[in-house]
Enzyme design. Sequence first.
Site, PDB file in Angstrom:
ATOM      1  N   CYS A 171      29.979  38.167 -18.516  1.00  0.00           N
ATOM      2  CA  CYS A 171      30.214  37.500 -17.560  1.00  0.00           C
ATOM      3  C   CYS A 171      30.124  37.987 -15.998  1.00  0.00           C
ATOM      4  O   CYS A 171      28.891  38.652 -16.448  1.00  0.00           O
ATOM      5  CB  CYS A 171      31.268  39.209 -17.169  1.00  0.00           C
ATOM      6  SG  CYS A 171      32.406  39.256 -19.021  1.00  0.00           S
ATOM      7  N   GLN A 172      29.563  37.954 -15.082  1.00  0.00           N
ATOM      8  CA  GLN A 172      28.662  37.879 -14.019  1.00  0.00           C
ATOM      9  C   GLN A 172      28.362  37.964 -12.824  1.00  0.00           C
ATOM     10  O   GLN A 172      29.570  37.044 -12.601  1.00  0.00           O
ATOM     11  CB  GLN A 172      27.427  37.129 -14.524  1.00  0.00           C
ATOM     12  CG  GLN A 172      27.845  35.093 -14.673  1.00  0.00           C
ATOM     13  CD  GLN A 172      27.384  34.602 -15.728  1.00  0.00           C
ATOM     14  OE1 GLN A 172      27.758  33.651 -15.340  1.00  0.00           O
ATOM     15  NE2 GLN A 172      26.706  35.075 -16.772  1.00  0.00           N
TER      16      GLN A 172
END
Length: 331
Positions: A91-92
């Site tokens: 997740c970024q």
Amino acid sequence: MAQINGNSTLKVVSLFCGCGGMDLGIQGNFKYLENHYEALPFEIVYAADNDAYAAKIYNDNFSHKCEVKDVRDIVPSEVPDHDILLGGFPCQSFSIIAQNPPRLGYKDDRGKLFFEMVKVLKEKQPRFFIGENVKGLLSANKGQAFPMIIKEFEKAGYYIHFKLLNASEFGIPQKRERVFIVGFRDFDDYFNFKFPQPYTLTKNKIALRHVIDKEADKDEKWFFSQRAVEGMLRVREKMNKGRVQDIDQPCNTISSHLAKVSLNGTDPVLMVNERYRRFSPREASNIQSFPRSFKLDSVSENRQYRAIGNAVPPVLMWKVANSLTNSCLIP
Ligand SMILES: C[S@@+](CC[C@H](N)C(=O)[O-])C[C@H]1O[C@@H](n2cnc3c(N)ncnc32)[C@H](O)[C@@H]1O
């Protein structure tokens, strides 16, 4: 195992494999609660993750090995030939705000990781890919990041279906919501594919009580101290953060930092005999739908919580892979 054109299996490459939630799901042949999830026609030929502890768990549970490697060091042309690429890419935060015209965050180190999947797709052109990410990806950067991600996959030569799936609607006692992105090199596959159907009736959902470990109820180490409880009660009136789970419902989402769960945080906890307790790593693994036979013990409890909390629930992945098998692979 489902038959596809005789006995052949599809070769799978798994990037960001972690401890193997996606990989176990696509492989199948495991038991969870009272169900047997049959073997699916997929064979993992290459898996990589840069977390040595998650890889240790992986290697204790699969016959093929996970390579401990930063995916940025993978040369796409050297990845083994495969039919399906998996990637629960981290997740970024995509740094696209205030850009004109907006574009994805090439300069953000974490933003680059998603492109490693795209690079492999461009070079190897497998028939399918499956990506997985948190629900927040749909709204990241005021909703601008997700369409750009889809566009990058399309530019790599893929037709895309995506859907937000809630694990609790697929036989898992957890309200975990994750986006699945399924890519198809061939239009016919794209046309034929259907996501699995959710159970919408509450009576079909699995309650947390089915995966609670009664032995953990007897072990003092999982209970919060009186001091922690008093600290929580001092702020609770204002903050109302004791996240005690109703064991007759699916559990709230299990995170990767359960080792540091606090009564003032937002992570789920249990109330047992009027005392607060945390989940054991085995219970976290049960809530994530790993089979009880899944080996965890060769790394510390902190590392177990982290790998398990990061995982895709194997049963959820099995349902997606089973749908792919039925809609695209069985003639
Ligand atoms: C959301 S988790 C994936 C979970 C996994 N697919 C599963 O089902 O168990 C993301 C994974 O990416 C790994 N990761 C993060 N940065 C990485 C990098 N630069 N190279 C390789 N793996 C990385 C993390 O260690 C973590 O295991």
